[in-house]
Design a protein around this motif. Structure first.
Motif, PDB file in Angstrom:
ATOM      1  N   ILE A  28     -21.924  14.893  33.353  1.00 56.85           N
ATOM      2  CA  ILE A  28     -22.399  15.923  34.273  1.00 56.85           C
ATOM      3  C   ILE A  28     -23.344  15.291  35.290  1.00 56.85           C
ATOM      4  CG2 ILE A  28     -23.705  18.074  34.493  1.00 56.85           C
ATOM      5  CD1 ILE A  28     -21.073  18.487  33.089  1.00 56.85           C
ATOM      6  N   GLN A  29     -23.272  15.763  36.529  1.00 60.81           N
ATOM      7  CA  GLN A  29     -24.213  15.339  37.572  1.00 60.81           C
ATOM      8  C   GLN A  29     -24.782  16.575  38.247  1.00 60.81           C
ATOM      9  OE1 GLN A  29     -25.205  12.027  38.948  1.00 60.81           O
ATOM     10  NE2 GLN A  29     -26.735  13.509  39.669  1.00 60.81           N
ATOM     11  N   LEU A  30     -26.115  16.749  38.179  1.00 56.37           N
ATOM     12  CA  LEU A  30     -26.812  17.823  38.884  1.00 56.37           C
ATOM     13  C   LEU A  30     -27.735  17.211  39.921  1.00 56.37           C
ATOM     14  CD1 LEU A  30     -27.743  20.190  35.898  1.00 56.37           C
ATOM     15  CD2 LEU A  30     -25.806  20.405  37.469  1.00 56.37           C
ATOM     16  N   THR A  31     -27.840  17.839  41.077  1.00 58.23           N
ATOM     17  CA  THR A  31     -28.630  17.270  42.170  1.00 58.23           C
ATOM     18  C   THR A  31     -29.970  17.972  42.376  1.00 58.23           C
ATOM     19  OG1 THR A  31     -27.476  18.694  43.762  1.00 58.23           O
ATOM     20  CG2 THR A  31     -26.563  16.489  43.387  1.00 58.23           C
ATOM     21  N   VAL A  32     -30.139  19.144  41.771  1.00 55.43           N
ATOM     22  CA  VAL A  32     -31.369  19.917  41.955  1.00 55.43           C
ATOM     23  C   VAL A  32     -32.212  19.839  40.681  1.00 55.43           C
ATOM     24  CG1 VAL A  32     -32.355  22.191  42.445  1.00 55.43           C
ATOM     25  CG2 VAL A  32     -30.219  21.470  43.572  1.00 55.43           C
ATOM     26  N   LYS A  33     -33.469  19.487  40.834  1.00 58.61           N
ATOM     27  CA  LYS A  33     -34.351  19.377  39.682  1.00 58.61           C
ATOM     28  C   LYS A  33     -34.634  20.762  39.087  1.00 58.61           C
ATOM     29  CE  LYS A  33     -36.741  15.248  41.398  1.00 58.61           C
ATOM     30  NZ  LYS A  33     -38.046  14.669  41.802  1.00 58.61           N
ATOM     31  N   GLY A  34     -34.895  20.765  37.769  1.00 64.16           N
ATOM     32  CA  GLY A  34     -35.221  22.020  37.111  1.00 64.16           C
ATOM     33  C   GLY A  34     -34.762  22.034  35.675  1.00 64.16           C
ATOM     34  N   ILE A  35     -34.927  23.197  35.033  1.00 63.48           N
ATOM     35  CA  ILE A  35     -34.480  23.393  33.657  1.00 63.48           C
ATOM     36  C   ILE A  35     -33.192  24.222  33.693  1.00 63.48           C
ATOM     37  CG2 ILE A  35     -35.052  24.380  31.413  1.00 63.48           C
ATOM     38  CD1 ILE A  35     -37.991  23.934  32.089  1.00 63.48           C
ATOM     39  N   TYR A  36     -32.210  23.777  32.939  1.00 63.56           N
ATOM     40  CA  TYR A  36     -30.908  24.430  32.917  1.00 63.56           C
ATOM     41  C   TYR A  36     -30.522  24.777  31.481  1.00 63.56           C
ATOM     42  CZ  TYR A  36     -30.332  22.656  37.677  1.00 63.56           C
ATOM     43  OH  TYR A  36     -30.493  22.371  39.014  1.00 63.56           O
ATOM     44  N   LEU A  37     -29.725  25.837  31.350  1.00 63.22           N
ATOM     45  CA  LEU A  37     -29.129  26.194  30.070  1.00 63.22           C
ATOM     46  C   LEU A  37     -27.669  25.754  30.075  1.00 63.22           C
ATOM     47  CD1 LEU A  37     -30.537  29.798  29.520  1.00 63.22           C
ATOM     48  CD2 LEU A  37     -31.407  27.642  28.600  1.00 63.22           C
ATOM     49  N   VAL A  38     -27.302  24.947  29.098  1.00 57.24           N
ATOM     50  CA  VAL A  38     -25.918  24.490  28.950  1.00 57.24           C
ATOM     51  C   VAL A  38     -25.291  25.271  27.799  1.00 57.24           C
ATOM     52  CG1 VAL A  38     -24.419  22.531  28.443  1.00 57.24           C
ATOM     53  CG2 VAL A  38     -26.510  22.198  29.791  1.00 57.24           C
ATOM     54  N   THR A  39     -24.212  26.010  28.096  1.00 60.40           N
ATOM     55  CA  THR A  39     -23.559  26.842  27.087  1.00 60.40           C
ATOM     56  C   THR A  39     -22.112  26.407  26.903  1.00 60.40           C
ATOM     57  OG1 THR A  39     -24.941  28.756  27.623  1.00 60.40           O
ATOM     58  CG2 THR A  39     -22.898  29.185  26.433  1.00 60.40           C
ATOM     59  N   ALA A  40     -21.756  26.112  25.663  1.00 59.21           N
ATOM     60  CA  ALA A  40     -20.360  25.821  25.310  1.00 59.21           C
ATOM     61  C   ALA A  40     -19.768  27.055  24.662  1.00 59.21           C
ATOM     62  CB  ALA A  40     -20.288  24.632  24.362  1.00 59.21           C
ATOM     63  N   ASP A  41     -18.581  27.457  25.146  1.00 54.38           N
ATOM     64  CA  ASP A  41     -17.914  28.668  24.645  1.00 54.38           C
ATOM     65  C   ASP A  41     -16.543  28.270  24.111  1.00 54.38           C
ATOM     66  OD1 ASP A  41     -16.158  30.997  24.610  1.00 54.38           O
ATOM     67  OD2 ASP A  41     -17.759  32.066  25.626  1.00 54.38           O
ATOM     68  N   LEU A  42     -16.346  28.486  22.818  1.00 51.90           N
ATOM     69  CA  LEU A  42     -15.067  28.172  22.179  1.00 51.90           C
ATOM     70  C   LEU A  42     -14.498  29.460  21.611  1.00 51.90           C
ATOM     71  CD1 LEU A  42     -13.017  26.081  21.210  1.00 51.90           C
ATOM     72  CD2 LEU A  42     -14.401  25.759  19.174  1.00 51.90           C
ATOM     73  N   ASN A  43     -13.526  30.025  22.354  1.00 51.58           N
ATOM     74  CA  ASN A  43     -12.882  31.268  21.921  1.00 51.58           C
ATOM     75  C   ASN A  43     -13.892  32.376  21.631  1.00 51.58           C
ATOM     76  OD1 ASN A  43     -10.276  30.238  22.109  1.00 51.58           O
ATOM     77  ND2 ASN A  43     -10.371  29.372  20.050  1.00 51.58           N
TER      78      ASN A  43
END
Length: 472
Positions: A446-461
């Motif tokens: 993953i590459q993000l260009t804007v600084k900050g805190i992010y939530l990463v969510t994986a959804d499996l079915n």
């Protein structure tokens, strides 16, 4: 083995509480109203079927749905937003396609038909005059054209120099497999392939003079009995529907051509009729008009059967052949056409009298082109849940490095087996930074260009797991 036995015991214990009904919904178009509108908004508020019908549909590995909409190609993204990606909607008054090398949205198209997408982001569609390609950057080009001549011009040579003749049934039948090879049916009931080397070859059928069907024969040494729609599976097999409605005197059949090139009859006897659910597909009498076909990861084959009994209205319904060869109905009602059932079981829903195409996404959700209801409908793949835990329980979502100083990091989501999943990355203000499709147990950079805190969510079915990542 112990875990498998435990899970089976759970299934037996809680089986009465499972709901096996598959729910149908409309995900694009305004049922009963055709036209062209809605770009930039929710697809469920849009109008499709600009001249009375929309033809082919296809999905890609990014969660997008593509619709062949008369003089245009339209795209519904994973958020449900619809836009036009090809065709300016201008009728040119003559059967001409122009515009190679130009943005696809600026070009006048002549009847768009079947459609297919590859894993690289290229989109392919057919017209009465040839097969066109839209690159990931939106540029239009021609793969093969009738300008070069008919079916047998340039065979075994470059596709760009080969001839083309449409089937006249919404263009030809067209399919793009997982490695980008393009398959299509010509007007002589042959299946052709344009491989990665750009060469066009016949992979099944013997030409216009041979409309026979010989089960168990090499596909290149027999007629195919008529071709309506084509698909492939991950093992290199080709599947097609066919029958009288697709140019042959034979009644409807569903056929598999295995990876060695041998024909196998999956359903249909060559005698027209209707066979009830629960019967062996190989001995089933089917309608003479079969259309769309799709194959799931487990080998389940879905197809469209259009039927008319006496004075009853023509009706279309979707049927499936299980991996064990049993025939059942999954959507639509015999001898009952119309529009009904959204939000309820697909087997209780009415479809229009003409359903042309099917498409399966990577989650196993089935899309139905309900032509004369002017909408695209979806049957979501059922997820079996026991005590809120799926058989493919997510175990861990790892992010590294975390925090990251340059916006680059890798996600790995572990699960009990390799499966497709959706990954969304959302900023703390609710802005969605990225949405991707990936595989469990595989690294996802993953590459993000804007600084900050992010939530990463994986959804499996439908089962989700979330972790924070900090971009410094």
């Amino acid at each position: 083995m112990k875990n498998q036995i435990t899970f089976l015991l759970l299934l037996l214990t809680f089986a009465p509480f499972f709901s096996s009904a598959q729910i149908i919904t409309t995900i694009a178009g305004t049922p009963g109203v055709n036209g062209y509108s809605g770009d930039g908004g929710q697809a469920t508020n849009a109008k499709i079927g600009g001249s009375g019908s929309a033809n082919g549909i296809a999905t890609d590995n990014r969660g997008n749905l593509y619709i062949s909409d008369y003089l245009r190609i339209r795209k519904v993204d994973s958020f449900g937003i619809i836009n036009t990606i090809a065709g300016n909607g201008v009728w040119v008054g003559a059967p001409t396609d122009t515009g190679d090398g130009y943005p696809a949205t600026a070009v006048s198209l002549f009847y768009t038909g079947n459609i297919g997408a590859d894993y690289a982001g290229n989109l392919f569609f057919d017209t009465y005059l040839g097969i066109r390609k839209i690159s990931p950057s939106g540029i239009l080009s021609t793969m093969i054209t009738s300008v070069n001549g008919g079916n047998f011009v340039g065979l075994n040579g470059p596709a760009t120099a080969a001839g083309y003749a449409s089937t006249g049934l919404s263009g030809s039948s067209l399919w793009v497999d997982s490695v980008g090879q393009l398959y299509y049916a010509d007007s002589c009931q042959c299946i052709r392939k344009i491989a990665s080397d750009g060469i066009v070859r016949i992979v099944a059928g013997q030409g216009c003079a041979d409309t026979t069907f010989n089960n168990g024969a090499p596909a290149t040494a027999t007629g195919l009995g008529g071709i309506a729609c084509i698909t492939t599976d991950a093992h290199g097999a080709i599947y097609y529907t066919g029958g009288a409605g697709s140019g042959s005197s034979a009644f409807g059949r569903v056929v598999k051509i295995d990876a060695t090139g041998v024909l196998h009859l999956l359903a249909g006897t060559g005698v027209g009729g209707y066979t009830t659910d629960g019967s062996p597909a190989s001995s089933a009498a089917l309608s003479d008009r079969l259309r769309g076909i799709a194959v799931d990861k487990d080998g389940t084959v879905y197809f469209v059967e259009t039927h008319q009994s006496g004075a009853a209205p023509q009706s279309s319904f979707v049927r499936k052949i299980s991996p064990t060869g049993i025939l059942t109905t999954v959507a639509g009602i015999l001898d009952s056409a119309g529009f009904s059932g959204d939000g309820g079981p697909a087997t209780a829903a009415k479809l229009s009298g003409d359903v042309a195409h099917l498409s399966l996404n990577t989650n196993g959700d089935l899309y139905i082109n309900d032509i004369y209801n002017y909408c695209i409908r979806k049957i979501k793949h059922p997820v079996l849940v026991v005590n809120n835990v799926t058989p493919l329980e997510l175990a861990n979502l790892a992010i590294a490095p975390n925090p990251t100083s340059n916006g680059t990091f890798t996600i790995r989501c572990t699960a009990k087996r390799n499966e497709d999943m959706d990954v969304s990355i959302t900023a703390m203000d609710g802005r969605q930074a990225q949405r991707l499709h990936a595989k469990t147990n595989e690294p996802l950079p993953i590459q993000l260009t804007v600084k900050g805190i992010y939530l990463v969510t994986a959804d499996l079915n439908g089962q989700q797991i979330t972790q924070r990542v900090t971009v410094q």
